[in-house]
Design an enzyme around this catalytic site. Sequence first.
Site, PDB file in Angstrom:
ATOM      1  N   GLY A 261       0.788  -1.227   0.000  1.00  0.00           N
ATOM      2  CA  GLY A 261       0.000   0.000   0.000  1.00  0.00           C
ATOM      3  C   GLY A 261       0.820   1.277   0.000  1.00  0.00           C
ATOM      4  O   GLY A 261       0.253   2.358   0.119  1.00  0.00           O
ATOM      5  N   GLU A 303       4.856  -5.812   1.454  1.00  0.00           N
ATOM      6  CA  GLU A 303       4.375  -6.246   0.130  1.00  0.00           C
ATOM      7  C   GLU A 303       4.099  -5.066  -0.793  1.00  0.00           C
ATOM      8  O   GLU A 303       2.944  -4.829  -1.185  1.00  0.00           O
ATOM      9  CB  GLU A 303       3.083  -7.060   0.303  1.00  0.00           C
ATOM     10  CG  GLU A 303       3.231  -8.292   1.157  1.00  0.00           C
ATOM     11  CD  GLU A 303       1.893  -8.967   1.445  1.00  0.00           C
ATOM     12  OE1 GLU A 303       0.840  -8.302   1.356  1.00  0.00           O
ATOM     13  OE2 GLU A 303       1.907 -10.147   1.758  1.00  0.00           O
ATOM     14  N   PRO A 304       5.112  -4.302  -1.158  1.00  0.00           N
ATOM     15  CA  PRO A 304       4.837  -3.186  -2.068  1.00  0.00           C
ATOM     16  C   PRO A 304       4.502  -3.688  -3.474  1.00  0.00           C
ATOM     17  O   PRO A 304       5.127  -4.631  -3.955  1.00  0.00           O
ATOM     18  CB  PRO A 304       6.165  -2.404  -2.074  1.00  0.00           C
ATOM     19  CG  PRO A 304       7.204  -3.423  -1.716  1.00  0.00           C
ATOM     20  CD  PRO A 304       6.527  -4.443  -0.832  1.00  0.00           C
ATOM     21  N   ARG A 306       2.596  -1.185  -6.200  1.00  0.00           N
ATOM     22  CA  ARG A 306       2.752  -0.009  -7.079  1.00  0.00           C
ATOM     23  C   ARG A 306       4.057   0.730  -6.815  1.00  0.00           C
ATOM     24  O   ARG A 306       4.620   1.335  -7.726  1.00  0.00           O
ATOM     25  CB  ARG A 306       1.545   0.900  -6.962  1.00  0.00           C
ATOM     26  CG  ARG A 306       1.543   1.882  -5.840  1.00  0.00           C
ATOM     27  CD  ARG A 306       0.269   2.674  -5.764  1.00  0.00           C
ATOM     28  NE  ARG A 306      -0.857   1.836  -5.401  1.00  0.00           N
ATOM     29  CZ  ARG A 306      -2.013   1.834  -6.040  1.00  0.00           C
ATOM     30  NH1 ARG A 306      -2.201   2.611  -7.077  1.00  0.00           N
ATOM     31  NH2 ARG A 306      -2.990   1.055  -5.639  1.00  0.00           N
ATOM     32  N   ARG A 342      -8.370   3.391 -13.763  1.00  0.00           N
ATOM     33  CA  ARG A 342      -8.143   4.035 -12.463  1.00  0.00           C
ATOM     34  C   ARG A 342      -8.828   5.407 -12.328  1.00  0.00           C
ATOM     35  O   ARG A 342      -9.391   5.695 -11.275  1.00  0.00           O
ATOM     36  CB  ARG A 342      -6.635   4.144 -12.164  1.00  0.00           C
ATOM     37  CG  ARG A 342      -5.985   2.770 -11.944  1.00  0.00           C
ATOM     38  CD  ARG A 342      -4.575   2.874 -11.408  1.00  0.00           C
ATOM     39  NE  ARG A 342      -4.542   3.343 -10.044  1.00  0.00           N
ATOM     40  CZ  ARG A 342      -4.233   4.575  -9.684  1.00  0.00           C
ATOM     41  NH1 ARG A 342      -3.899   5.482 -10.599  1.00  0.00           N
ATOM     42  NH2 ARG A 342      -4.255   4.924  -8.438  1.00  0.00           N
ATOM     43  N   TYR A 346     -11.217   5.469  -9.173  1.00  0.00           N
ATOM     44  CA  TYR A 346     -10.752   6.175  -7.971  1.00  0.00           C
ATOM     45  C   TYR A 346     -10.575   7.666  -8.175  1.00  0.00           C
ATOM     46  O   TYR A 346      -9.990   8.324  -7.318  1.00  0.00           O
ATOM     47  CB  TYR A 346      -9.368   5.649  -7.527  1.00  0.00           C
ATOM     48  CG  TYR A 346      -9.220   4.162  -7.432  1.00  0.00           C
ATOM     49  CD1 TYR A 346     -10.111   3.394  -6.694  1.00  0.00           C
ATOM     50  CD2 TYR A 346      -8.153   3.515  -8.056  1.00  0.00           C
ATOM     51  CE1 TYR A 346      -9.957   2.028  -6.596  1.00  0.00           C
ATOM     52  CE2 TYR A 346      -7.989   2.146  -7.958  1.00  0.00           C
ATOM     53  CZ  TYR A 346      -8.904   1.408  -7.228  1.00  0.00           C
ATOM     54  OH  TYR A 346      -8.753   0.056  -7.127  1.00  0.00           O
ATOM     55  N   CYS A 373     -17.556   3.490 -24.975  1.00  0.00           N
ATOM     56  CA  CYS A 373     -18.933   3.977 -24.977  1.00  0.00           C
ATOM     57  C   CYS A 373     -19.415   4.246 -23.559  1.00  0.00           C
ATOM     58  O   CYS A 373     -20.376   3.618 -23.088  1.00  0.00           O
ATOM     59  CB  CYS A 373     -19.823   2.962 -25.684  1.00  0.00           C
ATOM     60  SG  CYS A 373     -19.222   2.608 -27.327  1.00  0.00           S
ATOM     61  N   GLU A 374     -18.738   5.095 -22.850  1.00  0.00           N
ATOM     62  CA  GLU A 374     -19.078   5.502 -21.490  1.00  0.00           C
ATOM     63  C   GLU A 374     -18.652   6.955 -21.360  1.00  0.00           C
ATOM     64  O   GLU A 374     -17.507   7.289 -21.710  1.00  0.00           O
ATOM     65  CB  GLU A 374     -18.245   4.722 -20.453  1.00  0.00           C
ATOM     66  CG  GLU A 374     -18.578   3.279 -20.293  1.00  0.00           C
ATOM     67  CD  GLU A 374     -19.847   3.053 -19.495  1.00  0.00           C
ATOM     68  OE1 GLU A 374     -20.169   3.900 -18.636  1.00  0.00           O
ATOM     69  OE2 GLU A 374     -20.507   2.039 -19.743  1.00  0.00           O
ATOM     70  N   TYR A 403      -1.352  -1.518 -11.898  1.00  0.00           N
ATOM     71  CA  TYR A 403      -2.818  -1.622 -11.950  1.00  0.00           C
ATOM     72  C   TYR A 403      -3.418  -1.067 -13.240  1.00  0.00           C
ATOM     73  O   TYR A 403      -4.603  -0.774 -13.282  1.00  0.00           O
ATOM     74  CB  TYR A 403      -3.463  -0.957 -10.720  1.00  0.00           C
ATOM     75  CG  TYR A 403      -2.998  -1.589  -9.422  1.00  0.00           C
ATOM     76  CD1 TYR A 403      -3.471  -2.834  -9.037  1.00  0.00           C
ATOM     77  CD2 TYR A 403      -2.053  -0.961  -8.627  1.00  0.00           C
ATOM     78  CE1 TYR A 403      -3.022  -3.432  -7.869  1.00  0.00           C
ATOM     79  CE2 TYR A 403      -1.599  -1.556  -7.459  1.00  0.00           C
ATOM     80  CZ  TYR A 403      -2.088  -2.788  -7.086  1.00  0.00           C
ATOM     81  OH  TYR A 403      -1.634  -3.385  -5.938  1.00  0.00           O
TER      82      TYR A 403
HETATM   83  N1  PLP Z   1      -0.729  -6.834  -0.266  1.00  0.00           N
HETATM   84  C1  PLP Z   1      -2.060  -7.049  -0.295  1.00  0.00           C
HETATM   85  C2  PLP Z   1      -2.628  -8.106   0.575  1.00  0.00           C
HETATM   86  C3  PLP Z   1      -2.895  -6.299  -1.137  1.00  0.00           C
HETATM   87  O1  PLP Z   1      -4.206  -6.525  -1.160  1.00  0.00           O
HETATM   88  C4  PLP Z   1      -2.307  -5.301  -1.956  1.00  0.00           C
HETATM   89  C5  PLP Z   1      -3.139  -4.490  -2.846  1.00  0.00           C
HETATM   90  O2  PLP Z   1      -4.308  -4.591  -2.990  1.00  0.00           O
HETATM   91  C6  PLP Z   1      -0.924  -5.128  -1.903  1.00  0.00           C
HETATM   92  C7  PLP Z   1      -0.159  -5.889  -1.048  1.00  0.00           C
HETATM   93  C8  PLP Z   1      -0.218  -4.114  -2.762  1.00  0.00           C
HETATM   94  O3  PLP Z   1      -0.704  -2.848  -2.634  1.00  0.00           O
HETATM   95  P1  PLP Z   1       0.083  -1.652  -3.358  1.00  0.00           P
HETATM   96  O4  PLP Z   1       0.227  -2.019  -4.776  1.00  0.00           O
HETATM   97  O5  PLP Z   1      -0.786  -0.481  -3.154  1.00  0.00           O
HETATM   98  O6  PLP Z   1       1.417  -1.571  -2.676  1.00  0.00           O
END
Ligand code: PLP
Length: 445
Positions: A261, A303-304, A306, A342, A346, A373-374, A403
């Site tokens: 995140g 867990e990066p 993006r 996106r 969002y 078509c939106e 994404y």
């Molecule tokens: N880990 C989990 C469990 C997730 O659900 C997500 C995104 O949905 C991520 C990691 C990666 O998030 P980001 O790409 O925002 O770092």
Amino acid sequence: MTLADLIPTLRTSLSCRLEPGLWPETTRATCDGQLVVGGVDLAHLAARFGTPVLAIDATDVRSRCRAYREALPGVEIAYAAKAFLCRAMARLADQEGLALDVCSGGEVAVAAAGGFPGHRMVLHGNVKSDEDLKTALGVGVGRIVIDSIEEIPTLAALVPARQQVLLRVVPGVDAGTHAGLTTGTEDQKFGLSIATGAAAEAVRRVLAHPELELVGLHCHIGSQVRSVTRYVEAAERMVAFLAEISREHSIELPQLDLGGGHAVAYAPGEQSVDLAAFARTVPAVVAAACHRFGIAVPRLTVEPGRALVARAGVTVYRVAAIKHGVRRTFVAVDGGMSDNPRPALYGARYPVRRFGRPVSVPSAPVTIVGRHCESSDVLAEDVLLPADVAAGDLLAVPCSGAYHVSLSSTYNQVGRPPVVAVASGAAVPMLRRETIEDLLRRDAG
Ligand code: PLP
């Protein structure tokens, strides 16, 4: 009208300046309108692969993987494959020594086909079908993150040997991000709540299954999280829960996965997460909290997704038409919400750059719209482009690496664009353009 619009030479020289922090590391823009990423002229890329096309600066991705590993020594970095996955990307993550967060049998299969070792994969998902689980178990997945009570007996019945598992827990922390990207608060679909007692009950049930080895806890508070403080809050709650588990069951869980995140900047003025501050603060907070509770310090995982790939990507579109409305000018391009949903999902904002020819006129605000078509098929609202923008021009959108491909669709039966890795002057296809034959292949007739 700005000073730059009044003085043509100033306008031309400003046009070769890139917005800081938004383009891939290797990007060069020249005053005659050239835009080069990874040593590849994007106009040549467009001519060779057609438009839209997504360029991924492989050097940029590698340098971000290394920056994470260097900033967080001793912390496991698991790339969140949902941000962007294909075999070449799985290979790259493997070469950079990362673990891999996967969340479906499909992601497992693509990563495994790219040679990514199963034992370094972590399988997530609030719903995992038997097929997902069997595919993951088939490649010897390292850890499975249990997300519901129901999953426990299902998994226990499927595992061929004792399986390491983590438990996804809701820490009850607001990540301070878009509502659609928030996953750490109560009353949402992911994980098991500490507050309601669901997480404690899940721990009891997992421990009752000798086929499952509970090795730790997991949480993910959301995406586009800018504030390190929110991670600190989540980490403290997770350690408190580890301590509760230790008191009730006399076990010390050796792993704590704090999810991903980490925010990136998509537009000028937006802030990304401060990796150095995260690295300085979060592991220290975890260690201090563990000492306070008198429990062993777990190995951390982050867990990066993006943060590793977003900035490496640049989408190139070609302008198809210009329409001057009463209040707005619409620039229609040959892609849209099917390759980048996106903005519609969002309200994501992107800068847009015209390239391929020099800037010789003042800029004016336009709305970039897609071909679908939106009426919500708007890629960028109120961006400045040279006022002589015309059909045939090339436009580049940075921060397209995360994404875009993974959320893309074939809406209106438009095939998805190709993805091309660019590095050291070479352009190597990662995914080819989807053709009408591809679309017809799954049509049962
Ligand atoms: N880990 C989990 C469990 C997730 O659900 C997500 C995104 O949905 C991520 C990691 C990666 O998030 P980001 O790409 O925002 O770092």
